[in-house]
Design a protein around this motif. Structure first.
Motif, mmCIF file in Angstrom:
data_model
loop_
_atom_site.group_PDB
_atom_site.id
_atom_site.type_symbol
_atom_site.label_atom_id
_atom_site.label_comp_id
_atom_site.label_asym_id
_atom_site.label_seq_id
_atom_site.Cartn_x
_atom_site.Cartn_y
_atom_site.Cartn_z
ATOM 1 N N VAL A 1 0.963 -1.260 -0.112
ATOM 2 C CA VAL A 1 0.086 -0.002 -0.002
ATOM 3 C C VAL A 1 1.135 1.296 0.064
ATOM 4 O O VAL A 1 1.632 1.512 0.777
ATOM 5 C CB VAL A 1 -0.888 0.012 1.152
ATOM 6 N N VAL B 1 1.555 5.361 0.713
ATOM 7 C CA VAL B 1 0.683 6.332 1.277
ATOM 8 C C VAL B 1 1.364 7.607 1.227
ATOM 9 O O VAL B 1 2.698 7.552 1.098
ATOM 10 C CB VAL B 1 1.124 5.736 2.643
ATOM 11 N N TYR C 1 -6.501 3.582 4.257
ATOM 12 C CA TYR C 1 -5.463 2.934 3.518
ATOM 13 C C TYR C 1 -5.524 1.569 4.191
ATOM 14 O O TYR C 1 -4.722 0.491 3.553
ATOM 15 C CB TYR C 1 -3.913 3.299 3.743
#
Length: 462
Positions: A150, A152, A228
């Motif tokens: 992920v 960010v 997220y």
């Protein structure tokens, strides 16, 4: 006759007055500002490079005439076949994609006095006070236990909140101002203000229906989870970086300079890539290397001390010139260790020796050696190589200057040049001068950036 014996330099502004140069300079600067604004970590930088190469028709495997290989999303090897064989010599340009910053610790989040905070560990050589009381953003990657990655980014969009580090008000700083700078600003106090509001979530465990204590930390985790899908434990397998928020900008009433974070050494990454793509039919093979970890000694699997370069070159030899010894190819190579150089500052001239200083606006700077005091830890480029470089730049009418890093006993620094020199190739440090180096807002001259790109192009086609 005596005038002819002296070495005279001209400002690049004087050399590049015509409209064609001015337009090319402006176009390059606009692309550079976009690059700096988008690429604030080494991962973001390598991703940008990959996208540009794929769009230019390069293959993401070693073997074709135009190819590249990236590793761990932090370093990349790029190659283009020349008309001559590898053993006839290659032209290599190397730069590093990392830059000083703050990293979140593995256990970052806590709350104190009603404020949500995050612990950091600084990366590379920073002056700690420069990071206080300014807008900061969070860039990074989180890898979950299932392998999902992920990305960010918080603090760059105009609608995003920013983060910051608190500073002590002058009314209560009497003791602090009496301390040495190294003592007045502590690494353990570079803590990020993350939030202030409370979460009133209930305890969802089976054995309790009681309302939990209001928590700022939990509120921050809820926001991160909602945006997220990450939980606190995911910080263990993350790389979260705190960097200055906002885009790079033109500086000066005349827009003659570029100000922004990470120009050491992403300026050389950008300019090397631009130069490489502008020289598609070289006589000698071209190699471009973008490294990680230069700011912390070039360690690890993605730094210049790693064997990544050798592994890539082995595969390149097998594809382009099978059976040839790597040692012969290495020793026939010529390289530029492209890194920025400290420009002399009008307010701090005392740490420089003026005859051997780099000046903003006079083009890219050769640094024959770096190191500390008695050239300790330095690559010292051979005179024959410096002479060859002078010749090709003179033929191309590209301006340059030569300097060393400050007065002899004032300090020093190092680059990746010495790690490339281990292979026997010729190498020298070369790059644009920078003011406020290693600060959150470094400065370069538009004209130096343009001249540096021309110099890189000249080298790659030589």
């Amino acid at each position: 006759m005596n005038k002819m014996l002296e070495h005279k330099t001209k400002s690049c502004w004087e050399l590049f007055q015509d409209e064609e140069h001015q337009q090319a300079m402006d176009d390059l600067s606009a692309r550079y500002i976009d690059f700096l604004s988008r690429c604030k970590t080494e991962r973001e930088t390598i991703k940008y490079v990959e996208e540009v190469l794929l769009e230019a028709g390069f293959d993401d495997y070693i073997g074709s005439d135009n190819c590249f290989r990236s590793f761990k999303d932090k370093t990349i090897f790029i190659a283009r076949k020349g008309k001559k064989t590898l053993s006839d010599g290659f032209r290599l340009v190397g730069a590093h994609a990392d830059t000083p910053r703050l990293d979140l610790k593995q256990h970052p989040l806590y709350e104190d006095l009603g404020l949500g905070m995050a612990k950091t560990h600084y990366y590379g050589g920073i002056r700690k006070y420069q990071w206080l009381a300014r807008p900061l953003s969070l860039h990074g990657v989180v890898v979950k236990t299932n392998g999902e990655k992920v990305d960010v980014v918080i603090g760059e969009d105009l609608n995003d909140p920013v983060l910051t580090i608190l500073d002590l008000l002058p009314h209560l700083a009497y003791k602090q101002v009496e301390k040495k700078v190294s003592d007045a600003f502590e690494g353990e106090k570079l803590n990020i203000l993350m939030g202030h509001s409370l979460s009133f979530s209930k305890d969802d465990s089976e054995d309790s229906d009681e309302k939990t204590k209001p928590s700022v930390k939990r509120k921050i985790l809820e926001i991160l989870n909602e945006k997220y899908g990450i939980i606190e434990e995911d910080f263990f397998s993350s790389e979260m970086h705190i960097v200055p928020a906002g885009p790079a900008r033109y500086v000066g009433l005349d827009k003659s300079m570029v100000g922004g974070y990470g120009q050491d050494d992403r300026s050389c990454v950008f300019l090397a890539l631009e130069a490489f793509l502008s020289e598609p039919e070289p006589d000698h093979a071209q190699i471009v290397l973008f490294y990680d970890k230069e700011e912390v000694g070039s360690e690890g699997s993605t730094g210049a001390k790693s064997l990544f370069f050798e592994y890539c070159l082995e595969d390149l030899i097998e594809a382009w010139e099978p059976g040839m010894k790597m040692s012969r190819i290495m020793m026939a190579g010529k390289a530029l260790s492209t890194d920025v150089h400290a420009a002399i500052d009008p307010d701090y001239q005392d740490v420089h020796e003026k005859l051997n200083s780099a000046y903003l606006g006079y083009g890219p700077c050769f640094c024959k050696f770096t190191g500390h005091r008695g050239k300790v830890g330095a690559n010292d480029a051979h005179a024959e190589y410096v002479g060859w470089l002078r010749n090709i730049l003179a033929d191309a009418e590209v301006p340059w200057q030569m300097a060393e890093l400050g007065k002899v006993d004032m300090g020093g620094g190092g680059t990746v040049a010495k790690f490339l020199a281990l292979y026997g190739m010729d190498v020298i440090d070369f790059g644009p001068p920078v003011l406020s180096m290693h600060s959150p807002f470094e400065l370069t001259s538009k004209v130096d950036l343009y001249a540096t790109k021309l110099a890189f192009s000249t080298f790659l086609r030589s």
